[in-house]
Design a protein around this motif. Structure first.
Motif, PDB file in Angstrom:
ATOM      1  N   TYR A   9       1.150  -1.127  -0.154  1.00 46.49           N
ATOM      2  CA  TYR A   9      -0.265  -0.383  -0.105  1.00 46.49           C
ATOM      3  C   TYR A   9       1.144   1.022  -0.167  1.00 46.49           C
TER       4      TYR A   9
ATOM      5  N   TYR B 220       0.834   5.343   0.746  1.00 43.15           N
ATOM      6  CA  TYR B 220      -0.587   6.314   1.750  1.00 43.15           C
ATOM      7  C   TYR B 220       0.411   7.773   1.613  1.00 43.15           C
TER       8      TYR B 220
ATOM      9  N   PRO C  76      -2.329   8.954   8.569  1.00 42.58           N
ATOM     10  CA  PRO C  76      -2.456   8.869   6.231  1.00 42.58           C
ATOM     11  C   PRO C  76      -3.832   8.753   5.726  1.00 42.58           C
TER      12      PRO C  76
ATOM     13  N   PHE D  22      -5.106   6.419   2.327  1.00 36.65           N
ATOM     14  CA  PHE D  22      -4.998   5.505   1.248  1.00 36.65           C
ATOM     15  C   PHE D  22      -4.407   6.445  -0.107  1.00 36.65           C
TER      16      PHE D  22
ATOM     17  N   LEU E   6       4.534   7.231   2.750  1.00 37.93           N
ATOM     18  CA  LEU E   6       4.278   6.019   3.520  1.00 37.93           C
ATOM     19  C   LEU E   6       3.788   4.626   2.797  1.00 37.93           C
TER      20      LEU E   6
END
Lengths: 115, 113
Positions: free
Chosen positions: A33, A35, A43, A45, A91
């Protein structure tokens, strides 16, 4: 250390330039993922890969953003023609496919500053 | 539209006492809830989680309570230690295939010695 790693940790760029970030997930994790986190927020998405397939993208991911995970291992996130509003912490997280709780392990992030 | 809310940006607690961090959500499709801790210049670190079919989960000093009817969860830390000082994020996951996390805006916990 077998955690999630991200490179670079910091990036300063001028508006209009392209930048690329790299994420190396935990080796046995097939989910990855991205973010984005801005100051004072949690965070948010951006996008999700299962193995090499990009299966979901947030509406936050404008057409200037592209992400890849070519061999189902590391991933890259590219931002073209950066804008000041792109300044944020990016992230990366990884997890295993499971029927239960999707515990995601996060990397340290890449802090992007667009001047 | 914030689907996960942490209404207290900060909380100060004396060492040894209980810290209670709260989180509210609006989306009834969320089926798992997680708490993460974040230190400056690091990524979020997973703390504890709970499935929507349970109302309590305990792990050492950390306990998470879920009240589905109120769409509310809380994290209890007992006893609080100075090393617990960090930003705590509540996150929720739906049953969709991506199972991405939706985060609250965080609560800065400061444990005073």
């Amino acid at each position: 250390d077998t955690g999630v790693s991200q490179d670079p940790r910091h990036k300063i760029t001028k508006r209009g330039q392209n930048v690329t970030f790299r994420c190396d997930p935990i080796s046995e994790h097939n989910r990855l993922y991205w973010y984005r986190q801005t100051l004072g927020q949690g965070p948010e998405f951006l996008t999700y890969f299962q193995n090499e397939a990009q299966l979901e993208k947030s509406r936050l991911l404008s057409d200037r953003f592209s992400a890849e995970r070519p061999k189902g291992s590391f991933s890259t996130l590219e931002i073209q023609r950066t804008e000041q509003g792109d300044s944020a912490m990016y992230l990366c997280a990884s997890s295993r496919t499971s029927g239960g709780i999707n515990e995601q392990f996060f990397g340290p992030g890449t802090r992007l500053t667009v001047l | 539209d914030q689907q996960v809310k942490q209404n207290s940006p900060s909380l100060s607690v004396q060492e040894g006492r209980i810290s209670i961090l709260n989180c509210d959500y609006t989306n009834s499709m969320f089926d798992y809830f997680l708490w993460y801790k974040k230190y400056p210049a690091e990524g979020p670190t997973f703390l504890i989680s709970i499935s929507s079919i349970k109302d309590k989960n305990e792990d050492g000093r950390f306990t998470v309570f879920l009240n589905k009817s109120a769409k509310h969860l809380s994290l209890h830390i007992v006893p609080s230690q100075p090393g617990d000082s960090a930003v705590y994020f509540c996150a929720a996951s739906g049953s969709g295939s991506a199972r991405q996390l939706t985060f609250g805006s965080g609560t800065q916990l400061t444990v005073l010695p």
